[in-house]
Design a protein around this motif. Structure first.
Motif, PDB file in Angstrom:
ATOM      1  N   ALA A 271       0.829  -1.208   0.000  1.00  0.00           N
ATOM      2  CA  ALA A 271       0.000   0.000   0.000  1.00  0.00           C
ATOM      3  C   ALA A 271       0.861   1.255   0.000  1.00  0.00           C
ATOM      4  CB  ALA A 271      -0.929  -0.005   1.213  1.00  0.00           C
ATOM      5  N   ARG A 272       1.949   1.237   0.755  1.00  0.00           N
ATOM      6  CA  ARG A 272       2.811   2.420   0.812  1.00  0.00           C
ATOM      7  C   ARG A 272       3.505   2.680  -0.517  1.00  0.00           C
ATOM      8  NH1 ARG A 272       4.453   0.533   6.027  1.00  0.00           N
ATOM      9  NH2 ARG A 272       6.506  -0.001   5.204  1.00  0.00           N
ATOM     10  N   ARG A 273       3.566   1.681  -1.361  1.00  0.00           N
ATOM     11  CA  ARG A 273       4.129   1.874  -2.704  1.00  0.00           C
ATOM     12  C   ARG A 273       3.122   2.500  -3.666  1.00  0.00           C
ATOM     13  NH1 ARG A 273       8.593  -1.179  -4.721  1.00  0.00           N
ATOM     14  NH2 ARG A 273       9.895  -1.941  -3.014  1.00  0.00           N
ATOM     15  N   GLY A 274       1.850   2.588  -3.216  1.00  0.00           N
ATOM     16  CA  GLY A 274       0.833   3.217  -4.052  1.00  0.00           C
ATOM     17  C   GLY A 274      -0.096   2.253  -4.752  1.00  0.00           C
ATOM     18  N   LEU A 275      -0.175   1.025  -4.256  1.00  0.00           N
ATOM     19  CA  LEU A 275      -1.072   0.014  -4.825  1.00  0.00           C
ATOM     20  C   LEU A 275      -2.146  -0.322  -3.789  1.00  0.00           C
ATOM     21  CD1 LEU A 275      -2.004  -2.117  -6.812  1.00  0.00           C
ATOM     22  CD2 LEU A 275      -0.088  -3.561  -6.132  1.00  0.00           C
ATOM     23  N   LEU A 276      -3.387   0.093  -4.065  1.00  0.00           N
ATOM     24  CA  LEU A 276      -4.496  -0.090  -3.128  1.00  0.00           C
ATOM     25  C   LEU A 276      -5.660  -0.788  -3.811  1.00  0.00           C
ATOM     26  CD1 LEU A 276      -4.635   3.451  -1.452  1.00  0.00           C
ATOM     27  CD2 LEU A 276      -3.522   1.406  -0.551  1.00  0.00           C
ATOM     28  N   ARG A 277      -6.578  -1.313  -2.992  1.00  0.00           N
ATOM     29  CA  ARG A 277      -7.777  -1.945  -3.527  1.00  0.00           C
ATOM     30  C   ARG A 277      -8.994  -1.600  -2.680  1.00  0.00           C
ATOM     31  NH1 ARG A 277      -8.843  -8.222  -2.361  1.00  0.00           N
ATOM     32  NH2 ARG A 277     -10.855  -7.469  -3.084  1.00  0.00           N
TER      33      ARG A 277
ATOM     34  N   GLU B 216     -15.807   4.491   0.341  1.00  0.00           N
ATOM     35  CA  GLU B 216     -14.586   3.699   0.285  1.00  0.00           C
ATOM     36  C   GLU B 216     -13.720   4.113  -0.908  1.00  0.00           C
ATOM     37  OE1 GLU B 216     -13.404  -0.943   0.915  1.00  0.00           O
ATOM     38  OE2 GLU B 216     -14.888  -0.508  -0.620  1.00  0.00           O
ATOM     39  N   PHE B 217     -14.358   4.431  -2.026  1.00  0.00           N
ATOM     40  CA  PHE B 217     -13.641   4.925  -3.202  1.00  0.00           C
ATOM     41  C   PHE B 217     -12.929   6.233  -2.876  1.00  0.00           C
ATOM     42  CE2 PHE B 217     -14.301   7.240  -7.456  1.00  0.00           C
ATOM     43  CZ  PHE B 217     -13.066   6.851  -7.946  1.00  0.00           C
ATOM     44  N   ALA B 218     -13.636   7.138  -2.217  1.00  0.00           N
ATOM     45  CA  ALA B 218     -13.028   8.411  -1.832  1.00  0.00           C
ATOM     46  C   ALA B 218     -11.888   8.206  -0.847  1.00  0.00           C
ATOM     47  CB  ALA B 218     -14.092   9.329  -1.236  1.00  0.00           C
ATOM     48  N   MET B 219     -12.053   7.259   0.089  1.00  0.00           N
ATOM     49  CA  MET B 219     -10.992   6.958   1.053  1.00  0.00           C
ATOM     50  C   MET B 219      -9.737   6.463   0.348  1.00  0.00           C
ATOM     51  SD  MET B 219     -13.393   5.122   3.939  1.00  0.00           S
ATOM     52  CE  MET B 219     -12.026   4.448   4.913  1.00  0.00           C
ATOM     53  N   ALA B 220      -9.923   5.656  -0.684  1.00  0.00           N
ATOM     54  CA  ALA B 220      -8.769   5.180  -1.442  1.00  0.00           C
ATOM     55  C   ALA B 220      -8.084   6.334  -2.167  1.00  0.00           C
ATOM     56  CB  ALA B 220      -9.206   4.110  -2.443  1.00  0.00           C
ATOM     57  N   LEU B 221      -8.869   7.239  -2.744  1.00  0.00           N
ATOM     58  CA  LEU B 221      -8.299   8.397  -3.438  1.00  0.00           C
ATOM     59  C   LEU B 221      -7.521   9.290  -2.483  1.00  0.00           C
ATOM     60  CD1 LEU B 221     -11.242   9.471  -5.784  1.00  0.00           C
ATOM     61  CD2 LEU B 221      -9.227   8.103  -6.372  1.00  0.00           C
ATOM     62  N   MET B 222      -7.923   9.296  -1.223  1.00  0.00           N
ATOM     63  CA  MET B 222      -7.253  10.112  -0.207  1.00  0.00           C
ATOM     64  C   MET B 222      -5.776   9.737  -0.088  1.00  0.00           C
ATOM     65  SD  MET B 222      -8.209  12.559   1.925  1.00  0.00           S
ATOM     66  CE  MET B 222      -7.557  13.404   3.378  1.00  0.00           C
ATOM     67  N   ASN B 223      -5.451   8.504  -0.409  1.00  0.00           N
ATOM     68  CA  ASN B 223      -4.078   8.018  -0.302  1.00  0.00           C
ATOM     69  C   ASN B 223      -3.260   8.230  -1.572  1.00  0.00           C
ATOM     70  OD1 ASN B 223      -3.568   6.410   2.397  1.00  0.00           O
ATOM     71  ND2 ASN B 223      -5.684   6.030   1.810  1.00  0.00           N
ATOM     72  N   GLU B 224      -3.870   8.876  -2.582  1.00  0.00           N
ATOM     73  CA  GLU B 224      -3.176   9.188  -3.838  1.00  0.00           C
ATOM     74  C   GLU B 224      -2.475   7.961  -4.428  1.00  0.00           C
ATOM     75  OE1 GLU B 224      -0.635  12.457  -2.851  1.00  0.00           O
ATOM     76  OE2 GLU B 224      -2.300  13.885  -2.772  1.00  0.00           O
ATOM     77  N   PRO B 225      -3.226   6.879  -4.704  1.00  0.00           N
ATOM     78  CA  PRO B 225      -2.602   5.662  -5.221  1.00  0.00           C
ATOM     79  C   PRO B 225      -2.092   5.824  -6.645  1.00  0.00           C
ATOM     80  CG  PRO B 225      -4.986   5.487  -5.344  1.00  0.00           C
ATOM     81  CD  PRO B 225      -4.696   6.755  -4.594  1.00  0.00           C
TER      82      PRO B 225
END
Length: 247
Positions: free
Chosen positions: A77-83, A155-164
């Motif tokens: 996840a810290r590398r920018g790969l989220l689901r 949940e989609f917005a939460m994922a975008l918050m992490n700038e994946p």
């Protein structure tokens, strides 16, 4: 365009059940790629393997050219790969804004950052992203009081918050009011073009995936059955037989 994600000959079994067998696929940077297949075809297992939820038995998974198949979920996840997930993973006892702020703990490893982040400008970004997904008016509501479709948007917005760099979406339109699906498609495309986020999407709604993805992979019985452009997949008899139920 170079491949951001490369899956090569990946296999995964659970006991005597072969969930994935020798699957190879690529997700090019900057693209929207689809993954379809009937229930039990191995789609979610593959997603879980990619993000580190369980180790693969054999094969290779590379992200930005680096092998990630032995990494933990948080490292990936810290590398920018989220689901995201078929069943949402939100905090029902927190407001939408609080969920947005706490989501950055995936990036920063501490839930305590929830309140500290408010002074760094992330509160404003959280509200902007909630507006982007159509939840701004509900930003102070408890997430548990949202409809299931609204929870998926959160949940989609939460994922975008992490700038994946790459966001993998598992059934993003499931549970969402059919009248809102076109708007969600537009938001996904906007996230891709404006935010520069590469998308890899599992989707059962064929109209959605045909209008969204540039290239589609189809799994059946844990194996890669076909891949190609949407119009090619739509007319592939193997896909019609396995997935669409044509006779």
């Amino acid at each position: 365009m170079s491949a951001l994600l490369e899956v090569k000959n990946v296999s995964k079994a659970f006991g005597g059940v072969q969930a994935n067998s020798g699957i190879s696929l690529e997700v090019p940077e900057g693209k929207i790629i689809g993954l379809i297949g009937p229930n039990g075809s191995g789609k979610t297992t593959l997603f879980s393997s990619i993000v580190g939820y369980h180790p693969i038995d054999s094969g290779s998974i590379r992200f930005e050219g680096s092998e990630i198949s032995k990494m933990r979920v948080r490292q990936i996840a810290r590398r920018g790969l989220l689901r995201t997930f078929q069943q949402t993973r939100i905090y029902g006892g927190m407001t939408c804004v609080q969920n947005m702020l706490i989501s950055t703990s995936m990036r920063d490893q501490t839930l305590g950052r929830l309140f500290a982040s408010q002074k760094s400008g992330e509160h404003g970004r959280a509200e902007e992203l909630l507006e982007f997904v159509g939840l701004y008016q509900k930003r102070h509501l408890m997430a548990g009081d949202l409809s299931f479709g609204q929870q998926k948007l959160l949940e989609f917005a939460m994922a975008l918050m992490n700038e994946p760099r790459l966001l993998m979406l598992d059934e993003p339109t499931a549970g969402i009011n059919p009248t809102l699906i076109n708007g969600l498609i537009d938001r996904l495309k906007h996230a891709n073009t404006t935010f520069g986020i590469t998308l890899f999407v599992i989707e059962h709604n064929m109209r959605v995936i045909m209008n969204l993805a540039e290239h589609i992979y189809c799994l059946a019985h844990g194996e890669l059955l076909a891949d190609g452009k949407p119009e090619e997949i739509q007319n592939d008899q193997r896909v019609l037989d396995a997935y669409l139920g044509a006779h």
